[in-house]
Scaffold this active site. Structure first.
Site, PDB file in Angstrom:
ATOM      1  CB  CYS A 197     -52.283  42.177 -28.128  1.00 28.34           C
ATOM      2  SG  CYS A 197     -52.546  44.063 -28.616  1.00 28.34           S
ATOM      3  N   GLY A 198     -55.575  42.183 -28.950  1.00 24.27           N
ATOM      4  CA  GLY A 198     -56.911  42.409 -29.859  1.00 24.27           C
ATOM      5  C   GLY A 198     -56.299  43.409 -31.285  1.00 24.27           C
TER       6      GLY A 198
ATOM      7  CB  CYS B 211     -51.100  42.399 -31.732  1.00 25.14           C
ATOM      8  SG  CYS B 211     -50.380  43.433 -30.507  1.00 25.14           S
TER       9      CYS B 211
END
Length: 507
Positions: free
Chosen positions: A50-51, A53
């Protein structure tokens, strides 16, 4: 010891330091016990791909280190490994942050995803709704956050104490609240009970409330006095401005020096309109694209615009005119007096609009969406949104099912490009789906379920006036396999990952 050995040990020690973390990673067999044994825990449920994240990670680490001194625990859970644990806590997207006070008292984290904001939010969570303040603790309490409120109330004044406590419960996520019954301390602070002093580390330093102790009045005072006279509009502050309930005036400029210069120039206007219109500067180099959302040209700065946040109306100042005190004062005064018409961005009304999904633009929004004789399901989408593209064929099929049914004149399936058309609805992300029931257009119902045809049909049937339910069976028998609903969740991790990696400088 050989030099090579010393070098290797040195590398190992450096690696250990580099990987040291104050964020505790938990698994299914350790999560419950850890949460139960700590009074306050902030948990992040994440996925490694997840970017958002990845962007949060360094901020989260920094906040964890600061909060360690306050004995506030910060943890994380990898949902690609702990699927059951994440499902048990209702995780539907990444990152999801939740505040735990034991396993039975869980609330969503509502702050910004920056270290300072996370730290501030969790410290407020660790305090009681109202803290007792004395002459020995006042100075320390004032430093608890950028804004703190202290009520000076006579010990026998139960009504004022109760009113203040109600405000504190409602706004505890926003500010620390303190209470003093020390008459001498009130006098030393220049007030007479009952009074509220809002201490802040900006502008004039403090503001005083001495009106009648009513919850709405205290709450309005807090919101107004806690907002900088001319603040900075960015990712950390945008949601606060949007939720303030009053219009927001934007000052776009490309350099800090220019933003400061214009702020000083317009300061008298901001002072005169305090509590009526909020003012803020915005970095046009970083967030210039947002000017387009306010119907300004996104390549001509400095610029000025007002947004009526509750109605999502835009009032751009003519970019061909110079930003002067006199010109902006006249513009703002006319806006407040209701003399300025909102600017409406709209695509052309389609010449033909007889497809299974009605195309809505700003100019026909009221005619279609607010048609009080019909249940209207509308999707707010963005052309770049991957999830919107995935939904498109299913949404067309949904429209076709209703168009061929007995409810064809009672139910409308519609969509609007919310990036190309001004819409009155508050849209937090794409796609957003809402149902406007016939006979109750003032109260739309937002859809939050899985984006399957069957679930959307159930949503319309349960929330619409006509309880319109149609069957997928007839359509499925002739539909191509690609259009069938075979997955429980239409958003795969691959698609979600792509969406998370997309960058847009929206606020």
């Amino acid at each position: 010891m050989h030099a090579a050995q010393r070098f290797a040990l040195g590398l190992l020690a450096a690696a250990a330091v580099a990987t040291a973390s104050d964020v505790v990673q938990l698994k299914k067999d350790t999560f419950d016990e850890f949460v139960k044994s700590n009074d306050l825990v902030l948990a992040e449920f994440f996925a490694p791909w997840c970017g958002h994240c990845k962007a949060l990670a360094p901020e989260y680490e920094e906040a964890a280190t600061t909060l360690k001194e306050k004995n506030i625990k910060v943890v994380k859970v990898d949902c690609t490994e702990e699927t059951d644990l994440c499902q048990a806590h209702g995780v539907e997207g990444y990152p999801t942050l939740k505040v735990f006070r034991g396993l039975d008292n869980v609330s969503p984290y509502k702050g910004a995803r920056k270290a300072a904001a996370i730290t501030s939010y969790m410290i407020k969570q660790s305090l009681p709704a109202v803290s007792d303040v004395t002459k020995d603790t006042l100075e320390e309490f004032q430093k608890a956050d950028k804004v703190v409120l202290v009520a000076y109330i006579d010990a026998s004044d139960k009504a004022s104490s109760e009113a203040f406590a109600q405000v504190a419960e409602k706004l505890r996520d926003d500010y620390p609240f303190g209470l003093s019954t020390d008459v001498a301390l009130a006098e030393a602070e220049g007030v007479k009970a009952p009074a509220v002093v809002l201490y802040k580390d900006f502008d004039e330093g403090k503001a005083v409330f001495t009106e009648k102790f009513e919850t709405e009045a205290i709450q309005k005072f807090a919101k107004t006095a806690a907002t900088p006279l001319i603040g900075e509009i960015g990712p950390e502050t945008y949601s606060d401005y949007m939720s303030a309930g009053i219009p927001l005036a934007y000052i776009f400029a490309e350099t800090p020096e220019e933003r400061k210069e214009i702020s000083e120039k317009l300061k008298p206007i901001a002072e005169a309109q305090r509590g009526v219109v909020n003012f803020g500067t915005i970095d046009a180099k970083a967030y210039g694209a947002h000017a387009g959302n306010l119907n300004l040209k996104a390549d001509k700065f400095p610029a000025f615009a007002i947004q009526e946040t509750t109605k999502n109306q835009k009032f751009p100042f003519d970019q061909e005119k110079e930003i002067t005190l006199e010109a902006i004062k006249a513009f703002v005064d006319d806006f407040v007096a209701g003399k300025v018409e909102p600017s409406i961005k709209s695509e052309p009304i389609p010449e033909k609009n007889d497809g299974p999904v009605a195309v809505v633009v700003a100019k026909n929004y009221n005619d279609i969406v607010l048609d009080d004789t019909k249940d209207v399901l509308i999707e707010f989408y963005a052309p770049w949104c991957g999830h919107c593209k995935a939904l498109a064929p299913k949404y067309e099929e949904l429209g076709a099912l209703y168009a061929k049914s007995e409810f064809k004149d009672k139910v409308v399936i519609a969509k609007v490009d919310a990036t190309a058309n001004d819409v009155p609805d508050e849209i937090q992300g794409f796609p957003t789906i809402k149902l406007y029931p016939a006979g109750g257009k003032a109260e739309p119902v937002t859809y939050s379920g899985s984006r399957t045809i069957d679930d959307l049909i159930k949503f319309i049937a349960e929330n619409g006036k006509y309880k319109a339910s149609v069957s997928e069976e007839a359509e499925e028998s002739s539909a191509a396999p690609a259009a069938s609903e075979s997955t429980a969740e239409p958003e795969t991790k691959t698609e979600a990952a792509k969406e998370a990696e997309e960058t847009h400088d929206e606020l």
